[in-house]
Design an enzyme around this catalytic site. Sequence first.
Site, PDB file in Angstrom:
ATOM      1  N   ASP A   1       4.481  -0.165  -7.014  1.00  0.00           N
ATOM      2  CA  ASP A   1       3.217  -0.540  -7.660  1.00  0.00           C
ATOM      3  C   ASP A   1       2.066   0.221  -7.012  1.00  0.00           C
ATOM      4  O   ASP A   1       0.936   0.193  -7.518  1.00  0.00           O
ATOM      5  CB  ASP A   1       2.980  -2.052  -7.531  1.00  0.00           C
ATOM      6  CG  ASP A   1       1.723  -2.496  -8.261  1.00  0.00           C
ATOM      7  OD1 ASP A   1       1.613  -2.171  -9.474  1.00  0.00           O
ATOM      8  OD2 ASP A   1       0.843  -3.123  -7.654  1.00  0.00           O
TER       9      ASP A   1
ATOM     10  N   GLU B   1      -2.373   7.583  -4.804  1.00  0.00           N
ATOM     11  CA  GLU B   1      -2.721   6.939  -6.078  1.00  0.00           C
ATOM     12  C   GLU B   1      -4.200   7.072  -6.423  1.00  0.00           C
ATOM     13  O   GLU B   1      -4.578   7.008  -7.601  1.00  0.00           O
ATOM     14  CB  GLU B   1      -2.326   5.458  -6.059  1.00  0.00           C
ATOM     15  CG  GLU B   1      -3.175   4.593  -5.114  1.00  0.00           C
ATOM     16  CD  GLU B   1      -2.816   3.119  -5.181  1.00  0.00           C
ATOM     17  OE1 GLU B   1      -1.622   2.801  -5.103  1.00  0.00           O
ATOM     18  OE2 GLU B   1      -3.744   2.292  -5.296  1.00  0.00           O
TER      19      GLU B   1
ATOM     20  N   HIS C   1      -0.703   0.040  -9.681  1.00  0.00           N
ATOM     21  CA  HIS C   1      -1.413  -0.940  -8.833  1.00  0.00           C
ATOM     22  C   HIS C   1      -1.875  -2.122  -9.694  1.00  0.00           C
ATOM     23  O   HIS C   1      -3.047  -2.484  -9.691  1.00  0.00           O
ATOM     24  CB  HIS C   1      -2.608  -0.275  -8.127  1.00  0.00           C
ATOM     25  CG  HIS C   1      -2.965  -0.965  -6.833  1.00  0.00           C
ATOM     26  ND1 HIS C   1      -3.255  -0.293  -5.681  1.00  0.00           N
ATOM     27  CD2 HIS C   1      -3.077  -2.286  -6.520  1.00  0.00           C
ATOM     28  CE1 HIS C   1      -3.549  -1.150  -4.720  1.00  0.00           C
ATOM     29  NE2 HIS C   1      -3.442  -2.367  -5.210  1.00  0.00           N
TER      30      HIS C   1
ATOM     31  N   ARG D   1       0.864  -1.186   0.000  1.00  0.00           N
ATOM     32  CA  ARG D   1       0.000   0.000   0.000  1.00  0.00           C
ATOM     33  C   ARG D   1       0.904   1.240   0.000  1.00  0.00           C
ATOM     34  O   ARG D   1       1.915   1.275   0.698  1.00  0.00           O
ATOM     35  CB  ARG D   1      -0.919   0.036   1.224  1.00  0.00           C
ATOM     36  CG  ARG D   1      -2.127  -0.894   1.133  1.00  0.00           C
ATOM     37  CD  ARG D   1      -3.126  -0.469   0.068  1.00  0.00           C
ATOM     38  NE  ARG D   1      -4.277  -1.363  -0.013  1.00  0.00           N
ATOM     39  CZ  ARG D   1      -4.377  -2.432  -0.816  1.00  0.00           C
ATOM     40  NH1 ARG D   1      -3.388  -2.745  -1.623  1.00  0.00           N
ATOM     41  NH2 ARG D   1      -5.465  -3.176  -0.816  1.00  0.00           N
TER      42      ARG D   1
END
Length: 326
Positions: free
Chosen positions: A255, A260, A292, A231
């Site tokens: 990622d 985000e 993500h 996260r």
Amino acid sequence: MLKLAMFDTKPYDRAAFEAIQGDFDVDIKFFDANLTEDTVSLADGYDAVIPFVNDTVNDRVIDALASRNIKLVALRCAGYNNVDLRAAKDKITVMRVPAYSPYAVAEHAMAMLLTIIRRTHKAYIRTRDFNFSLSGMVGFDLHGKTVGVIGTGRIGRVFIDICRGFGMRVIAYDVYPAKDSGIEYVSLNDLFRQSDIISLHCPLTEDTHHLINGYSMQYMKKGVVIVNTSRGALIDAEALLSGIKSRQIGAACLDVYEEEGDVFFEDFSGHIMEDDTLARLISMPNVLVTSHQAFLTQEALANIAQTTLQNVTDFFAGKTNGNEVR
Ligand code: NAD
């Protein structure tokens, strides 16, 4: 037939749910919009909502759902840091998909690590332009390096197995070390001091928020590579940028990103990027950002759809199946 409202739907989500929808007594409405305070009214007349990682399920959204007599938030993801569980208590049940493919996420973490240290993202661009120079492409062997894994749950343990296959030394930190696992657990400080690579696989909680920050970076080896497929807010993004600029951090594979929710999963290619920190991180040659996407395999999508619809079915049949989040 149960009426379900799915938010933040992308074509690949829709395809996975439509493929098995006929096996369940459900009718799904696929909304492109994120679930927020502004869009919660779309859930009018539905029995349950199906949000994803960047949907907002805060106290106001929960109250708005409860006032519409919606009894279930069926998350189609594992993490639930976007849900105000305290607000949900006694009002609405929250369920999740605890595991759908730890391999998808762990393999993506290794793919990012290999890419950044062997510069394959640069090589792809160079050779497409018939530039066959190797200058600036020197990498390093993973064999013999020490990787520090924070969080040794489902994904962390698959990642550990992969790293062992590469001949790496694995050390780990977890608040609940796995018994009889053969994993070498160390304190968080020792992990920071010894690791050539640090990979994050713990959930985002109050305790883990900004686990990687300016202070903890001081204890890390100069040139450490940080991989985050967990996260975004596990890392203080401003501090990471400073660490990259000072060369304390050798490379970062992200990622996930703290902010985000405003940009990931959408196409901003024709727009001005408002988030200066993200834009600056992306501009760095030693930072690799994916949107993500670690979960995004055919196997994971199929498992997510199956478990989500089973959760909904079990809940309305009055059965508990262990996927409730409390
Ligand atoms: P899991 O619950 O199986 O494992 C999490 C581990 O973290 C557990 O062993 C737990 O004890 C440990 N942990 C909890 N608090 C900790 C702390 N303060 N410090 C160190 N360790 C701590 O979860 P999982 O299925 O392995 O998933 C890990 C994380 O990956 C999820 O929380 C989610 O945020 C993230 N995730 C990301 C994607 C993606 O697409 N990028 C997909 C799925 C999951």
